[in-house]
Design an enzyme around this catalytic site. Structure first.
Site, PDB file in Angstrom:
ATOM      1  N   LYS A  89       0.809  -1.232   0.000  1.00  0.00           N
ATOM      2  CA  LYS A  89       0.000   0.000   0.000  1.00  0.00           C
ATOM      3  C   LYS A  89       0.831   1.267   0.000  1.00  0.00           C
ATOM      4  O   LYS A  89       0.439   2.297  -0.544  1.00  0.00           O
ATOM      5  CB  LYS A  89      -0.960   0.002   1.185  1.00  0.00           C
ATOM      6  CG  LYS A  89      -2.130  -0.936   1.013  1.00  0.00           C
ATOM      7  CD  LYS A  89      -3.175  -0.722   2.086  1.00  0.00           C
ATOM      8  CE  LYS A  89      -4.414  -1.539   1.822  1.00  0.00           C
ATOM      9  NZ  LYS A  89      -4.214  -2.999   2.061  1.00  0.00           N
ATOM     10  N   GLU A 111      -9.798   7.588   3.584  1.00  0.00           N
ATOM     11  CA  GLU A 111     -10.771   6.719   4.249  1.00  0.00           C
ATOM     12  C   GLU A 111     -10.054   5.410   4.541  1.00  0.00           C
ATOM     13  O   GLU A 111      -9.097   5.053   3.871  1.00  0.00           O
ATOM     14  CB  GLU A 111     -11.976   6.470   3.348  1.00  0.00           C
ATOM     15  CG  GLU A 111     -11.827   5.305   2.360  1.00  0.00           C
ATOM     16  CD  GLU A 111     -10.750   5.502   1.299  1.00  0.00           C
ATOM     17  OE1 GLU A 111     -10.409   6.665   1.003  1.00  0.00           O
ATOM     18  OE2 GLU A 111     -10.239   4.481   0.790  1.00  0.00           O
ATOM     19  N   SER A 377       1.535  -9.911  -1.223  1.00  0.00           N
ATOM     20  CA  SER A 377       1.162  -8.500  -1.002  1.00  0.00           C
ATOM     21  C   SER A 377       1.495  -7.972   0.382  1.00  0.00           C
ATOM     22  O   SER A 377       1.762  -6.783   0.536  1.00  0.00           O
ATOM     23  CB  SER A 377      -0.319  -8.304  -1.301  1.00  0.00           C
ATOM     24  OG  SER A 377      -1.125  -9.164  -0.512  1.00  0.00           O
TER      25      SER A 377
HETATM   26  C1  PLP Z   1      -5.092  -3.940   1.534  1.00  0.00           C
HETATM   27  C2  PLP Z   1      -4.465  -5.218   1.209  1.00  0.00           C
HETATM   28  C3  PLP Z   1      -4.903  -6.003   0.115  1.00  0.00           C
HETATM   29  C4  PLP Z   1      -6.099  -5.642  -0.732  1.00  0.00           C
HETATM   30  O1  PLP Z   1      -6.024  -4.425  -1.403  1.00  0.00           O
HETATM   31  P1  PLP Z   1      -5.760  -4.367  -2.983  1.00  0.00           P
HETATM   32  O2  PLP Z   1      -6.031  -2.950  -3.326  1.00  0.00           O
HETATM   33  O3  PLP Z   1      -6.712  -5.309  -3.619  1.00  0.00           O
HETATM   34  O4  PLP Z   1      -4.354  -4.761  -3.210  1.00  0.00           O
HETATM   35  C5  PLP Z   1      -4.218  -7.166  -0.187  1.00  0.00           C
HETATM   36  N1  PLP Z   1      -3.165  -7.577   0.558  1.00  0.00           N
HETATM   37  C6  PLP Z   1      -2.736  -6.864   1.617  1.00  0.00           C
HETATM   38  C7  PLP Z   1      -1.564  -7.381   2.389  1.00  0.00           C
HETATM   39  C8  PLP Z   1      -3.352  -5.665   1.979  1.00  0.00           C
HETATM   40  O5  PLP Z   1      -2.910  -4.980   3.036  1.00  0.00           O
END
Ligand code: PLP
Length: 393
Positions: A89, A111, A377
């Protein structure tokens, strides 16, 4: 033929900017300037330098040997969990805070649902010494106390959204109201590839550093830039958009999107938008979203806070509708088991969002010499209590 946004922010039939007239000046200023600013050498230089020295990029592309052996394919993990703050993020919030500065803004609003985007925003506001207000539903504030504490510690003001279901969509409404009232000095940092044009395209471009790195890293390791498949979980879709970005128009690279089925697609407790969604407008863009027969947004459910969103970004709606992307939904139980397995096979505890992406390995067979990149992610520290409760650790 391209799977990128056109000039009006459309991905096929999805996207655009469906906003109240009062918001038009704000989004229009951004629309007219975002590409020009992103292409300025001074912007690029500062963005790259912060990604390197502050976020810790490039993140490694790691060959997961034990996981590969078990699932009989060449599995590489793109380690976004090693970014500062523990997920992808921050790539976007760094980009947007620099954009806000170039536009002469001195106040940031955002938000947040589970608080992850709020923390990433509060982080870059502290970095730049810019005032930060994060809107968060009153219910979410109670559920996500550690992230509320993080935001406060970073100097942000957390304002409760007291209307409606007092969750993410209500926080979004409050943020939009604030922006309408403060069009000159305030920039609104949206946390995923959602919202009115130009947000989905702008956020995708900031996150595209993920696939930019995958290309040269894979070239170094395998002698070719293109994997056979790229896999990512999709909440709003920003980590996925970043992982797919430089492969969107390369048909020989398969795109696999993983959604949260929650307790099961047919249980009424799910967030599998491609399976359950219909065309509609949410947060200013035309996309697929879960809604009632009357067009009211359905409350989504997933064990993972980051996938608990009733829509998907317009890029993903188009990837689904056009058949370019393969969409798979994964239940809470399947994700939790996959998260535990990756922890024990690779020594990496993934965020529960990411565990959904790993769980496809039990559904989707690959060929033994297929190169599959899974976008890792985020890290699982934030989810430890959920793992503990689930497995009675
Ligand atoms: C917020 C988050 C997501 C989902 O958000 P996307 O905008 O779909 O990437 C996925 N994985 C993690 C670790 C997150 O913090």
């Amino acid at each position: 033929m391209t799977y990128h946004a056109n000039e009006k922010g459309y991905y096929g039939e999805f996207g655009g900017a469906f906003i109240p007239e009062m918001l038009y000046p704000n989004t229009e200023e951004l629309r007219q300037n975002y590409i020009r600013i992103m292409e300025e050498p001074s912007f690029k230089e500062e963005f790259d330098q912060l990604l390197r020295d502050y976020v810790g990029r490039p993140t490694p592309l790691y060959f997961a040997e034990r996981l590969s052996k078990k699932y009989k394919a060449k599995l590489y993990l793109k380690r976004e969990d090693l970014c500062h703050t523990g997920a992808h993020k921050v790539n976007n919030t760094i980009g947007q805070i620099l954009m806000a500065k170039k536009l002469g803004k001195n106040r940031i609003i955002a938000e947040t649902g589970a608080g992850q985007h709020g923390v990433a925003t509060a982080t870059v506001c502290a970095l730049m010494g810019i005032d930060c207000v994060v809107y968060m539903g009153e219910i979410d504030i109670a559920r996500q106390a550690p992230n509320v504490a993080r935001m406060k510690m970073l100097g942000a003001e957390v304002r409760p959204a007291l209307s409606g279901s007092r969750t993410l969509k209500d926080a979004t409404n409050e943020a939009i109201r604030d922006w309408i009232n403060n069009p000159v000095d305030t920039h609104y940092i949206i946390g995923s590839v959602v919202g009115p044009h130009p947000y989905p395209d702008m956020v995708a471009r900031f996150q595209s550093v993920i696939s930019e790195e995958i290309k040269w890293q894979l070239k170094e390791k395998e002698g070719r830039e293109n994997p056979d498949y790229v896999v990512a979980c999709v909440g709003g879709g920003s980590n996925a958009a970043g992982a797919y970005y430089h492969y969107l128009d390369t048909p020989e690279v398969g795109i696999i999107a993983v959604e949260a089925a929650g307790k099961g697609i047919d249980t009424g407790e799910s967030a599998a938008t491609s399976a359950l969604g219909k065309e509609g407008i949410i947060h200013g863009s035309k996309t697929l979203l879960m809604q009632t027969a009357d067009g009211q947004i359905t409350e989504p459910y997933s064990i993972s806070a980051g996938l608990d969103y009733p829509g998907v970004g317009p890029m993903h709606a188009h990837l689904f509708r056009s058949g370019r992307g393969e969409f798979i939904s994964i239940t809470d139980d399947e994700a939790m088991i996959a998260g535990l397995e990756v922890s024990q096979l690779e020594g990496i505890i993934p965020a529960i969002e990411t565990s959904h992406a790993f769980a496809i390995l039990n559904h989707r067979k690959f060929k033994e010499d297929d190169i599959v990149v899974i976008n890792l992610s985020g890290r699982g520290d934030k989810d430890l209590n959920t793992y503990i409760d689930y497995f009675k650790l």
